[in-house]
Motif scaffolding. Structure first.
Motif, PDB file in Angstrom:
ATOM      1  N   PHE A 196      23.960  44.340  39.064  1.00 34.42           N
ATOM      2  CA  PHE A 196      24.806  43.864  37.674  1.00 34.42           C
ATOM      3  C   PHE A 196      25.059  42.741  37.908  1.00 34.42           C
ATOM      4  O   PHE A 196      25.484  42.076  38.789  1.00 34.42           O
ATOM      5  N   VAL A 197      25.288  42.235  36.577  1.00 38.66           N
ATOM      6  CA  VAL A 197      25.902  40.711  36.205  1.00 38.66           C
ATOM      7  C   VAL A 197      27.182  41.140  35.573  1.00 38.66           C
ATOM      8  O   VAL A 197      27.532  41.732  34.513  1.00 38.66           O
ATOM      9  N   ALA A 198      28.265  40.986  36.588  1.00 37.15           N
ATOM     10  CA  ALA A 198      29.614  41.393  36.017  1.00 37.15           C
ATOM     11  C   ALA A 198      30.665  40.315  35.801  1.00 37.15           C
ATOM     12  O   ALA A 198      30.486  39.149  36.254  1.00 37.15           O
ATOM     13  N   THR A 199      31.705  40.850  35.184  1.00 34.69           N
ATOM     14  CA  THR A 199      32.824  39.989  34.757  1.00 34.69           C
ATOM     15  C   THR A 199      33.656  39.736  35.974  1.00 34.69           C
ATOM     16  O   THR A 199      33.485  40.724  37.090  1.00 34.69           O
ATOM     17  N   GLU A 200      34.565  38.734  36.233  1.00 33.78           N
ATOM     18  CA  GLU A 200      35.433  38.744  37.383  1.00 33.78           C
ATOM     19  C   GLU A 200      36.257  39.949  37.694  1.00 33.78           C
ATOM     20  O   GLU A 200      36.690  40.737  36.737  1.00 33.78           O
ATOM     21  N   ILE A 201      36.697  40.211  38.972  1.00 34.54           N
ATOM     22  CA  ILE A 201      37.754  41.252  39.321  1.00 34.54           C
ATOM     23  C   ILE A 201      38.937  41.044  38.631  1.00 34.54           C
ATOM     24  O   ILE A 201      39.340  39.680  38.359  1.00 34.54           O
ATOM     25  N   LEU A 223      26.015  43.353  43.030  1.00 33.09           N
ATOM     26  CA  LEU A 223      26.136  42.445  42.254  1.00 33.09           C
ATOM     27  C   LEU A 223      25.059  41.492  42.175  1.00 33.09           C
ATOM     28  O   LEU A 223      24.848  40.759  43.247  1.00 33.09           O
ATOM     29  N   ALA A 224      24.668  40.899  41.065  1.00 34.27           N
ATOM     30  CA  ALA A 224      23.696  39.755  40.940  1.00 34.27           C
ATOM     31  C   ALA A 224      24.281  38.631  40.823  1.00 34.27           C
ATOM     32  O   ALA A 224      23.952  37.415  41.420  1.00 34.27           O
ATOM     33  N   VAL A 237      21.397  38.455  31.807  1.00 29.46           N
ATOM     34  CA  VAL A 237      20.864  39.617  31.781  1.00 29.46           C
ATOM     35  C   VAL A 237      19.609  39.392  30.954  1.00 29.46           C
ATOM     36  O   VAL A 237      18.499  39.837  31.408  1.00 29.46           O
ATOM     37  N   ALA A 238      19.521  38.431  30.080  1.00 31.78           N
ATOM     38  CA  ALA A 238      18.083  38.266  29.161  1.00 31.78           C
ATOM     39  C   ALA A 238      17.231  37.573  30.216  1.00 31.78           C
ATOM     40  O   ALA A 238      16.075  37.710  29.801  1.00 31.78           O
ATOM     41  N   ALA A 239      17.709  36.774  31.060  1.00 33.69           N
ATOM     42  CA  ALA A 239      16.677  36.289  32.321  1.00 33.69           C
ATOM     43  C   ALA A 239      16.286  37.007  33.236  1.00 33.69           C
ATOM     44  O   ALA A 239      15.377  36.586  34.177  1.00 33.69           O
ATOM     45  N   GLY A 242      19.970  41.276  36.120  1.00 36.02           N
ATOM     46  CA  GLY A 242      20.597  42.438  36.201  1.00 36.02           C
ATOM     47  C   GLY A 242      21.141  43.218  34.938  1.00 36.02           C
ATOM     48  O   GLY A 242      20.604  42.760  33.896  1.00 36.02           O
ATOM     49  N   PHE A 243      21.852  44.356  35.129  1.00 30.74           N
ATOM     50  CA  PHE A 243      22.472  44.662  34.180  1.00 30.74           C
ATOM     51  C   PHE A 243      23.923  44.137  33.680  1.00 30.74           C
ATOM     52  O   PHE A 243      24.493  43.625  34.690  1.00 30.74           O
ATOM     53  N   GLY A 244      24.608  44.648  32.425  1.00 31.30           N
ATOM     54  CA  GLY A 244      25.813  44.114  32.338  1.00 31.30           C
ATOM     55  C   GLY A 244      26.633  45.056  31.432  1.00 31.30           C
ATOM     56  O   GLY A 244      25.921  45.783  30.515  1.00 31.30           O
TER      57      GLY A 244
END
Length: 317
Positions: A196-201, A223-224, A237-239, A242-244
């Motif tokens: 996953f490409v995630a936002t911050e905690i 997390l990626a 994600v486009a690159a 991972g997922f988002g």
């Protein structure tokens, strides 16, 4: 209670320190101490107590704080109203919003609002939720637009009683994947094997992902990368990183262009409410009233189910 004393009192309450408060209100330290003492003498109560963190409000100080804020805000509004009679303008509005909401939702709407209210000077400020709400509380911003943390999340925070709030839109969430990846629906078990490409905690989208995985007994997502910008997440994600999980309004164009693939998010919470928040006041400035009325008339889009989102507060507050 002279406004000057109240302004100094609030500066000390914010900074917990006479020196920093003196810098904020451009006074000597001795003058700040004298003004606090004068206010305490007038009220017949101690307003501060000293601790390891500095100067903390006493119960009397806590009781005074919201009234001091309201009195100063009302004085500013009265001064602005008088000035407008001389200037012949309609006034100004300072609007705060998250970057996603500002660019994808507010920009177009504000252009239409401004066309109907040509005399209103609009200032749009972009920042994170915590910073925007702090500035709203300090009177630096008139109204704020943020995503609300769903009540289903354990760490959802109770609304601040100083603020009135209203849900103005319900934005669907989109699970985005690298282009060419699996474009069919996917369950949480399958997602556990993905990065996953995630936002911050602390961000609502990150909390939704973490909660969904925890409820399914899948532990923490792999997390990626973490990113503080939706645009950065889309790019990663486009690159193929991972997922988002992001609000769909922020990535609709990227989905249309085929830069990322869209999948249905399998978590229990599938949309995020956009909440408008403003300070409760005895008298609302006319320009803010105009904004609140216009929001009620045309801002909220239909939800996917075809029902307008619920109102969290009336416009009387």
């Amino acid at each position: 209670m002279h406004p000057r004393l109240l302004k100094t009192f609030l500066a000390v309450a914010r900074t917990h320190n006479v020196t920093r408060a003196a810098q904020e209100v451009n006074l000597a330290q001795s003058s700040v101490s004298d003004q606090i003492q004068a206010l305490e003498t007038e009220l017949g109560a101690n307003l501060f107590t000293r601790s390891r963190q500095g100067l903390d409000l006493t119960p009397a100080g806590e009781a005074l704080k919201p009234y001091a804020e309201d009195l100063l805000a009302l004085a500013d509004d009265a001064r602005a109203a008088v000035n407008l009679t001389r200037a012949g303008t309609a006034g100004s509005l300072s609007i705060g919003a998250l970057e996603t909401i500002a660019s994808a939702r507010l920009a177009g709407w504000l252009a239409g609002f401004r066309a109907k209210h040509a005399g209103i000077d609009i200032k749009l400020k972009v920042a994170g939720s915590g910073e925007l709400l702090r500035r709203l509380g300090d009177g630096e911003i008139d109204v704020v637009f943020c995503f609300e943390r769903p009540a289903e999340l354990e760490d959802a925070v109770a609304p601040d009683p100083r603020f009135a709030r209203r849900v103005v839109a319900a934005e669907p969430l989109a699970l985005i994947a690298p282009p060419g990846d699996n474009r069919t629906d996917i369950d949480l078990a399958a997602l556990a094997a993905k990065h996953f490409v995630a936002t911050e905690i602390g961000c609502v989208y990150r909390a939704m992902v973490d909660k969904a995985f925890a409820e399914a007994g899948l532990g923490e997502p792999s997390l990626a990368a973490e990113a503080g910008s939706i645009d950065a997440i889309v790019g990663l994600v486009a690159a193929g990183a991972g997922f988002g999980l992001v609000p769909r309004l922020a990535v609709a164009a990227a989905i249309e262009r085929g830069e990322v693939a869209e999948l249905a998010w399998p978590g229990s919470v599938r949309s995020a409410d956009v909440v408008m928040t403003w300070r409760r006041r005895r008298v609302q400035p006319p320009v803010l009233k105009a904004l609140l009325t216009a929001i009620g008339e045309g801002f909220a889009p239909l939800t996917p189910a075809g029902v307008r989102p619920r109102h969290a507060a009336s416009l009387r507050s």
